[in-house]
Write an enzyme that holds these catalytic residues in place. Structure first.
Site, PDB file in Angstrom:
ATOM      1  N   SER A  19       6.045  -1.252   8.746  1.00 57.63           N
ATOM      2  CA  SER A  19       7.285  -1.259   9.523  1.00 57.63           C
ATOM      3  C   SER A  19       8.455  -1.090   8.557  1.00 57.63           C
ATOM      4  O   SER A  19       8.371  -1.504   7.404  1.00 57.63           O
ATOM      5  CB  SER A  19       7.444  -2.553  10.307  1.00 57.63           C
ATOM      6  OG  SER A  19       8.692  -2.554  10.967  1.00 57.63           O
ATOM      7  N   GLN A  54     -10.789   2.472   2.462  1.00 53.04           N
ATOM      8  CA  GLN A  54      -9.634   2.319   3.368  1.00 53.04           C
ATOM      9  C   GLN A  54      -9.747   3.376   4.458  1.00 53.04           C
ATOM     10  O   GLN A  54      -9.660   4.566   4.160  1.00 53.04           O
ATOM     11  CB  GLN A  54      -8.317   2.486   2.590  1.00 53.04           C
ATOM     12  CG  GLN A  54      -7.100   2.325   3.478  1.00 53.04           C
ATOM     13  CD  GLN A  54      -5.761   2.497   2.763  1.00 53.04           C
ATOM     14  OE1 GLN A  54      -4.951   3.340   3.153  1.00 53.04           O
ATOM     15  NE2 GLN A  54      -5.507   1.716   1.726  1.00 53.04           N
ATOM     16  N   GLU A  87       8.832  -9.319   9.673  1.00 61.93           N
ATOM     17  CA  GLU A  87       8.653 -10.783   9.742  1.00 61.93           C
ATOM     18  C   GLU A  87       7.662 -11.145  10.859  1.00 61.93           C
ATOM     19  O   GLU A  87       6.756 -11.949  10.654  1.00 61.93           O
ATOM     20  CB  GLU A  87      10.001 -11.469   9.988  1.00 61.93           C
ATOM     21  CG  GLU A  87      10.808 -11.565   8.705  1.00 61.93           C
ATOM     22  CD  GLU A  87      12.264 -11.968   8.947  1.00 61.93           C
ATOM     23  OE1 GLU A  87      13.047 -11.811   8.013  1.00 61.93           O
ATOM     24  OE2 GLU A  87      12.600 -12.399  10.061  1.00 61.93           O
ATOM     25  N   ASP A 115       0.845  -1.194   0.000  1.00 62.67           N
ATOM     26  CA  ASP A 115       0.000   0.000   0.000  1.00 62.67           C
ATOM     27  C   ASP A 115       0.882   1.246   0.000  1.00 62.67           C
ATOM     28  O   ASP A 115       1.654   1.464   0.931  1.00 62.67           O
ATOM     29  CB  ASP A 115      -0.882   0.014   1.259  1.00 62.67           C
ATOM     30  CG  ASP A 115      -1.838   1.192   1.274  1.00 62.67           C
ATOM     31  OD1 ASP A 115      -2.905   1.083   0.651  1.00 62.67           O
ATOM     32  OD2 ASP A 115      -1.498   2.231   1.889  1.00 62.67           O
ATOM     33  N   TYR A 125       3.010   9.941  -0.288  1.00 58.79           N
ATOM     34  CA  TYR A 125       4.067   9.346   0.546  1.00 58.79           C
ATOM     35  C   TYR A 125       5.451   9.619  -0.055  1.00 58.79           C
ATOM     36  O   TYR A 125       6.461   9.464   0.634  1.00 58.79           O
ATOM     37  CB  TYR A 125       3.893   7.834   0.719  1.00 58.79           C
ATOM     38  CG  TYR A 125       2.604   7.375   1.373  1.00 58.79           C
ATOM     39  CD1 TYR A 125       1.742   8.278   1.988  1.00 58.79           C
ATOM     40  CD2 TYR A 125       2.240   6.032   1.388  1.00 58.79           C
ATOM     41  CE1 TYR A 125       0.557   7.855   2.573  1.00 58.79           C
ATOM     42  CE2 TYR A 125       1.054   5.605   1.975  1.00 58.79           C
ATOM     43  CZ  TYR A 125       0.220   6.526   2.554  1.00 58.79           C
ATOM     44  OH  TYR A 125      -0.955   6.094   3.135  1.00 58.79           O
TER      45      TYR A 125
HETATM   46  N1  LIG Z   1      -5.443   6.174   3.616  1.00 64.25           N
HETATM   47  C1  LIG Z   1      -4.928   6.888   4.579  1.00 64.25           C
HETATM   48  O1  LIG Z   1      -5.266   8.059   4.793  1.00 64.25           O
HETATM   49  C2  LIG Z   1      -3.860   6.270   5.448  1.00 64.25           C
HETATM   50  C3  LIG Z   1      -3.474   6.925   6.635  1.00 64.25           C
HETATM   51  C4  LIG Z   1      -2.519   6.310   7.446  1.00 64.25           C
HETATM   52  C5  LIG Z   1      -1.985   5.099   7.068  1.00 64.25           C
HETATM   53  N2  LIG Z   1      -2.356   4.484   5.889  1.00 64.25           N
HETATM   54  C6  LIG Z   1      -1.751   3.192   5.459  1.00 64.25           C
HETATM   55  O2  LIG Z   1      -1.772   2.264   6.549  1.00 64.25           O
HETATM   56  C7  LIG Z   1      -0.425   1.881   6.846  1.00 64.25           C
HETATM   57  C8  LIG Z   1      -0.233   1.562   8.316  1.00 64.25           C
HETATM   58  O3  LIG Z   1      -0.548   2.631   9.152  1.00 64.25           O
HETATM   59  P1  LIG Z   1       0.537   3.455   9.971  1.00 64.25           P
HETATM   60  O4  LIG Z   1       1.710   3.719   9.095  1.00 64.25           O
HETATM   61  O5  LIG Z   1      -0.176   4.583  10.582  1.00 64.25           O
HETATM   62  O6  LIG Z   1       1.054   2.548  11.134  1.00 64.25           O
HETATM   63  P2  LIG Z   1       0.831   1.169  11.882  1.00 64.25           P
HETATM   64  O7  LIG Z   1       1.023   0.020  10.955  1.00 64.25           O
HETATM   65  O8  LIG Z   1      -0.422   1.262  12.670  1.00 64.25           O
HETATM   66  O9  LIG Z   1       2.072   1.266  12.894  1.00 64.25           O
HETATM   67  C9  LIG Z   1       3.392   1.446  12.400  1.00 64.25           C
HETATM   68  C10 LIG Z   1       4.300   1.742  13.583  1.00 64.25           C
HETATM   69  O10 LIG Z   1       4.394   0.601  14.410  1.00 64.25           O
HETATM   70  C11 LIG Z   1       5.763   0.171  14.457  1.00 64.25           C
HETATM   71  N3  LIG Z   1       5.738  -1.299  14.400  1.00 64.25           N
HETATM   72  C12 LIG Z   1       5.290  -2.063  13.373  1.00 64.25           C
HETATM   73  N4  LIG Z   1       5.374  -3.376  13.684  1.00 64.25           N
HETATM   74  C13 LIG Z   1       5.881  -3.441  14.932  1.00 64.25           C
HETATM   75  C14 LIG Z   1       6.210  -4.505  15.788  1.00 64.25           C
HETATM   76  N5  LIG Z   1       6.007  -5.779  15.434  1.00 64.25           N
HETATM   77  N6  LIG Z   1       6.737  -4.209  17.019  1.00 64.25           N
HETATM   78  C15 LIG Z   1       6.944  -2.935  17.392  1.00 64.25           C
HETATM   79  N7  LIG Z   1       6.650  -1.873  16.616  1.00 64.25           N
HETATM   80  C16 LIG Z   1       6.117  -2.121  15.395  1.00 64.25           C
HETATM   81  C17 LIG Z   1       6.440   0.787  13.275  1.00 64.25           C
HETATM   82  O11 LIG Z   1       7.802   1.017  13.580  1.00 64.25           O
HETATM   83  P3  LIG Z   1       9.009   0.865  12.507  1.00 64.25           P
HETATM   84  O12 LIG Z   1       8.470   1.242  11.151  1.00 64.25           O
HETATM   85  O13 LIG Z   1      10.035   1.817  13.041  1.00 64.25           O
HETATM   86  O14 LIG Z   1       9.454  -0.559  12.571  1.00 64.25           O
HETATM   87  C18 LIG Z   1       5.695   2.105  13.155  1.00 64.25           C
HETATM   88  O15 LIG Z   1       6.185   3.042  14.091  1.00 64.25           O
HETATM   89  C19 LIG Z   1       0.382   3.075   6.345  1.00 64.25           C
HETATM   90  O16 LIG Z   1       1.739   2.807   6.270  1.00 64.25           O
HETATM   91  C20 LIG Z   1      -0.308   3.374   5.048  1.00 64.25           C
HETATM   92  O17 LIG Z   1       0.081   2.453   4.049  1.00 64.25           O
HETATM   93  C21 LIG Z   1      -3.288   5.065   5.098  1.00 64.25           C
END
Ligand SMILES: NC(=O)c1ccc[n+]([C@@H]2O[C@H](COP(=O)([O-])OP(=O)(O)OC[C@H]3O[C@@H](n4cnc5c(N)ncnc54)[C@H](OP(=O)(O)O)[C@@H]3O)[C@@H](O)[C@H]2O)c1
Length: 285
Positions: free
Chosen positions: A243, A173, A250, A51, A56
């Protein structure tokens, strides 16, 4: 309950297109090494669904990592999104072509309108969306996107779109996670045949600090991240965990060997402290 057994098991969209049941998020993943490595590790770990979004700023790196993987085109699923300054028929086609070029692809699997009510056009969305959606429909009919959809749409935004949509969106989404279940949008999206993708399934990392979730995760010998991703799947959502850390990428794939009890699913649904603060009619972008 969920019958999914691996990352390559799929939901089926209303148009019959298959979409792998967990996607890999890339928001805030820096273009260059960080995006290239994290997407590479994700593909090596078994993810087949990435995604991204034009805003981004990492589409080129995502596209490069996918190309370098050598995985055949029909075996991975890529989503990107049109951002908020870009609306109307012509601009949508141009932005779509920019994203295709950035990604180095001939088609994407899913193209989304990122937000329904951009600041730049605030409250003109019923009119502004119509030209944008017509362009999305043409992109879809030409086979340049295998599915089209929306993001951050509430019921009233969906209603405005349904007024003139010849093709209903296949996906909505939105931010979904324990304690943030948006029941009205979920119900209405499903009633209209849209699959719910759960963005920020880990609350952008904040949920991982929750003692309540830690207590539940311990019962299953899983991490809080794995618990949240599993919960999303059991709720019938398609989670998009992000992440940039190889071990975490993983770890987040190991979510198919346990089942959360209905009592714990409900406790997570009722969790306090994870409310969404980004209402699409008020966000400053
Ligand atoms: N459509 C929209 O408006 C919209 C808005 C927000 C997000 N999104 C999509 O949804 C995706 C996910 O949302 P998000 O980026 O807000 O974050 P998320 O997946 O809810 O959380 C990501 C955070 O958690 C950490 N993390 C991930 N796995 C972990 C684990 N096993 N243990 C400890 N920490 C962990 C990551 O750290 P590290 O990366 O440092 O490892 C990062 O800081 C986005 O990347 C994007 O593709 C879409």
């Amino acid at each position: 309950m969920s019958d999914f057994k691996s990352l390559t098991d799929c939901y089926t969209l209303s148009n019959g297109v298959k979409i792998p049941c967990v996607g890999f998020g890339t928001w805030q993943t820096k273009s260059g090494d960080e995006a290239e490595n994290s997407v590479k590790w994700a593909l090596e770990s078994g993810y087949r669904h990435i995604d991204t979004a034009w805003i981004y700023g990492n589409e080129e790196s995502v596209g490069k990592a996918i190309k370098d993987s050598g995985i055949p085109r029909d075996q991975y699923f890529v989503t990107t999104k049109i951002f908020n300054r870009h609306r109307g028929y012509k601009d949508t086609i141009e932005m779509f072509e920019t994203s295709l070029k950035n990604l180095g692809l001939f088609y994407v699997d899913l193209y989304l309108i990122h937000w329904p009510n951009p600041l730049h056009f605030r409250n003109a969305f019923p009119r502004i969306l119509s030209g944008t959606w017509r362009a999305m429909e043409d992109i879809y009919k030409e086979g340049r996107a295998r599915a089209i959809g929306v993001s951050n749409f509430c019921v009233r935004h969906l209603d405005a779109l349904f007024e003139y949509a010849e093709i209903k969106p296949h996906v909505n989404q939105i931010r979904l996670g324990p304690g943030d279940t948006k029941d009205d949008v979920v119900y209405y999206s499903r009633k209209n045949g849209l699959l719910l993708e759960a963005y920020s399934p880990l609350g952008t990392g904040e949920l991982l600090k929750s003692p309540e979730l830690k207590e539940i995760a311990d019962k299953y010998n899983k991490s809080v991240a794995q618990l949240c991703i599993r919960w999303s799947i059991q709720m019938g959502f398609l989670p998009l965990p992000k992440s940039v850390t190889k071990e975490r990428i993983e770890e987040n794939t190991n979510v198919f060997d346990f089942e959360i009890s209905q009592d714990d699913v409900r406790a997570m649904w009722l969790l306090k402290g994870n409310a969404d603060t980004w209402h699409p009619d008020f966000v400053p972008w």
